[in-house]
Scaffold this active site. Structure first.
Site, PDB file in Angstrom:
ATOM      1  CB  SER A 140      56.861 -45.800 -28.727  1.00  0.00           C
ATOM      2  OG  SER A 140      56.956 -46.366 -30.010  1.00  0.00           O
ATOM      3  CG  HIS A 164      54.957 -43.152 -26.257  1.00  0.00           C
ATOM      4  ND1 HIS A 164      54.623 -44.188 -25.409  1.00  0.00           N
ATOM      5  CD2 HIS A 164      54.678 -43.578 -27.506  1.00  0.00           C
ATOM      6  CE1 HIS A 164      54.178 -45.209 -26.123  1.00  0.00           C
ATOM      7  NE2 HIS A 164      54.196 -44.864 -27.403  1.00  0.00           N
ATOM      8  CE  LYS A 192      50.744 -44.295 -27.167  1.00  0.00           C
ATOM      9  NZ  LYS A 192      50.409 -45.680 -27.474  1.00  0.00           N
TER      10      LYS A 192
HETATM   11  C1  LIG Z   1      53.911 -42.446 -31.209  1.00  0.00           C
HETATM   12  C2  LIG Z   1      52.521 -42.989 -31.382  1.00  0.00           C
HETATM   13  N1  LIG Z   1      51.660 -42.356 -32.192  1.00  0.00           N
HETATM   14  C3  LIG Z   1      50.407 -42.809 -32.380  1.00  0.00           C
HETATM   15  C4  LIG Z   1      49.963 -43.940 -31.752  1.00  0.00           C
HETATM   16  C5  LIG Z   1      48.556 -44.420 -31.993  1.00  0.00           C
HETATM   17  O1  LIG Z   1      47.788 -44.147 -30.863  1.00  0.00           O
HETATM   18  P1  LIG Z   1      46.268 -44.613 -30.789  1.00  0.00           P
HETATM   19  O2  LIG Z   1      46.280 -45.879 -29.973  1.00  0.00           O
HETATM   20  O3  LIG Z   1      45.550 -43.504 -30.109  1.00  0.00           O
HETATM   21  O4  LIG Z   1      45.797 -44.830 -32.179  1.00  0.00           O
HETATM   22  C6  LIG Z   1      50.810 -44.642 -30.897  1.00  0.00           C
HETATM   23  C7  LIG Z   1      50.322 -45.877 -30.241  1.00  0.00           C
HETATM   24  O5  LIG Z   1      50.993 -46.837 -30.055  1.00  0.00           O
HETATM   25  C8  LIG Z   1      52.122 -44.154 -30.704  1.00  0.00           C
HETATM   26  O6  LIG Z   1      52.976 -44.798 -29.906  1.00  0.00           O
END
Ligand SMILES: Cc1ncc(COP(=O)(O)O)c(C=O)c1O
Length: 399
Positions: free
Chosen positions: A187, A215, A246
């Site tokens: 990310s 992502h 997202k």
């Molecule tokens: C790669 C990744 N995994 C997991 C998450 C966590 O997502 P959630 O907001 O659904 O907890 C994020 C959120 O920023 C993320 O970028």
């Protein structure tokens, strides 16, 4: 009189302000979108959201949430195995599995929870989990927890370095289960994991491959099915975790997609599943409607890709040097954290919302502003944002 706790944290908060790393929350009074209403700022162009497909305010997505509220009420009022689970959860889980190409899936209230559940539930003291150095914080913490709870071993391989991973898997010798976890799209960089090579390596070592596609779901591949579709390997990844917060409507929620046996085992044993409520039905319904929208409108993914490549090319044309890549995450490295925060502040004054990230979210000296492009952006939105980048870039002597 402040308590001992406050006496400890107040100077730290003051230090954050002195260092220029204090995070101020910006309040929005409109739905998420290409342009939003920001309190005290008016309309700003949003280049800092994961609303990649622009579905968070899509009428069918919003309507599905409202209908679910009428049909199911606010929620289950307990955990699923105790009080029952809504049929909308089953429908959502079937759709998540269909989208990413696995036999089954299980939803969680966040992808954080989904990631947290994976190593802690599935591994034991005989097992090993190996994680990419730049994996998301939720994976890092999931592994810390798994090591403490299940006594599995943990290791980290250099970011994207398959020979390091190979060496670590070889050193793992006769560990019973070897699990490799990677982000599909990283990310902070926008880099894509080398999935075909990872699949081959994991097969060689009989390791389980887990890809966090938060992502990439809705973003990569012709139909937005994620990193596996991008590389033409749908159905070949053992486990995929992803978010519903997202591209898929942006409300909240996450899922683990895997074989029926793995999802069943997670239903039996995953602590965030056993001791926490299910996704609210409104959120489940909006996420399901987002998946159905994506399946019916793959052209949204094409628009997203075209918008991202337009913005990246124009930034390069202005003299910026964004990190190379093919995703809608476009970071511009600035060095010190304060420089990134200053650029983000100046851009906001020009009506463009781009967040600056510094240490410890990114490595020391590699602070950056990170642009995130959406299919909802029009060329006029992107051009206006680029004009702001030109003005601020010149002001800061960057271009
Ligand atoms: C790669 C990744 N995994 C997991 C998450 C966590 O997502 P959630 O907001 O659904 O907890 C994020 C959120 O920023 C993320 O970028």
């Amino acid at each position: 009189m402040s308590s001992r706790l406050e006496q400890r944290i107040e100077p730290e908060l003051e230090q954050f302000i002195q260092n220029g790393t204090y995070k101020r929350l910006n309040y929005l009074s409109s739905p998420q979108g290409a342009r939003v209403q920001m309190e005290d700022r008016g309309e700003v162009i949003m280049l800092s959201s994961n609303n990649y497909l622009g579905l968070s305010n899509e009428p069918t997505v919003v309507a599905a949430g409202k209908e679910a509220l009428d049909r199911y009420g606010a929620g289950t009022a307990s955990v699923r195995f105790i009080c029952g689970t809504f049929t909308i959860h089953r429908a959502l889980e079937a759709a998540c599995a269909r989208l990413v190409g696995t036999a089954a899936s299980l939803s969680f209230v966040s992808a954080w929870n989904a990631n947290e559940a994976v190593p802690g539930t599935l591994l034991t003291e005989h097992d090993l989990v190996i994680s990419d150095q730049l994996n998301h914080a939720s994976i890092i913490d999931a592994i810390r927890l798994a090591k403490a709870m299940s006594k599995c071993q943990g290791a980290v391989y250099q970011h994207g370095d398959l020979s390091d991973l190979d060496a670590k898997l070889t050193a793992a010798g006769d560990r019973r289960v070897k699990m490799v976890i990677t982000d599909g799209v990283f990310s902070m960089e926008g880099a894509i994991a080398k999935l075909p090579d990872l699949i081959e390596l994991c097969r060689k070592h009989e390791a389980v491959l887990v890809v966090d596609d938060s992502h990439a779901t809705g973003v990569l591949g012709k139909h937005g099915r994620g990193t596996a579709e991008h590389f033409g390997v749908v159905g070949e990844v053992d486990m995929i975790t992803s978010t519903l917060g997202k591209a898929l409507g942006g409300a909240a929620g996450g899922f683990v997609a895997a074989s029926a046996a793995v999802c069943d085992y997670m239903t039996q044993r995953a602590r965030p599943q056993l001791f926490s409520n299910a996704l609210p039905p409104t959120v489940a319904a909006s996420a399901l409607a987002s998946i159905e929208y994506l399946e019916a409108h793959p052209e949204r993914v094409t628009t997203l890709r075209e918008n991202a490549s337009y913005f990246r090319d124009q930034l390069l044309g202005l003299g910026f040097k964004p990190l190379p890549g093919e995703t809608p995450i476009i970071p511009v490295i600035l060095g010190e954290t304060a420089a990134a925060i200053r650029m983000s502040d100046l851009l906001l004054k020009e009506g463009v919302f781009v967040t600056g990230f510094g240490y410890p979210v990114v490595p020391q000296g590699q602070a950056r502003v990170r642009c995130q492009i959406s299919a909802a952006h029009t060329r006029a939105d992107l051009d206006q944002a680029l004009a702001a980048f030109r003005k601020v870039g010149r002001q800061l002597g960057l271009i």
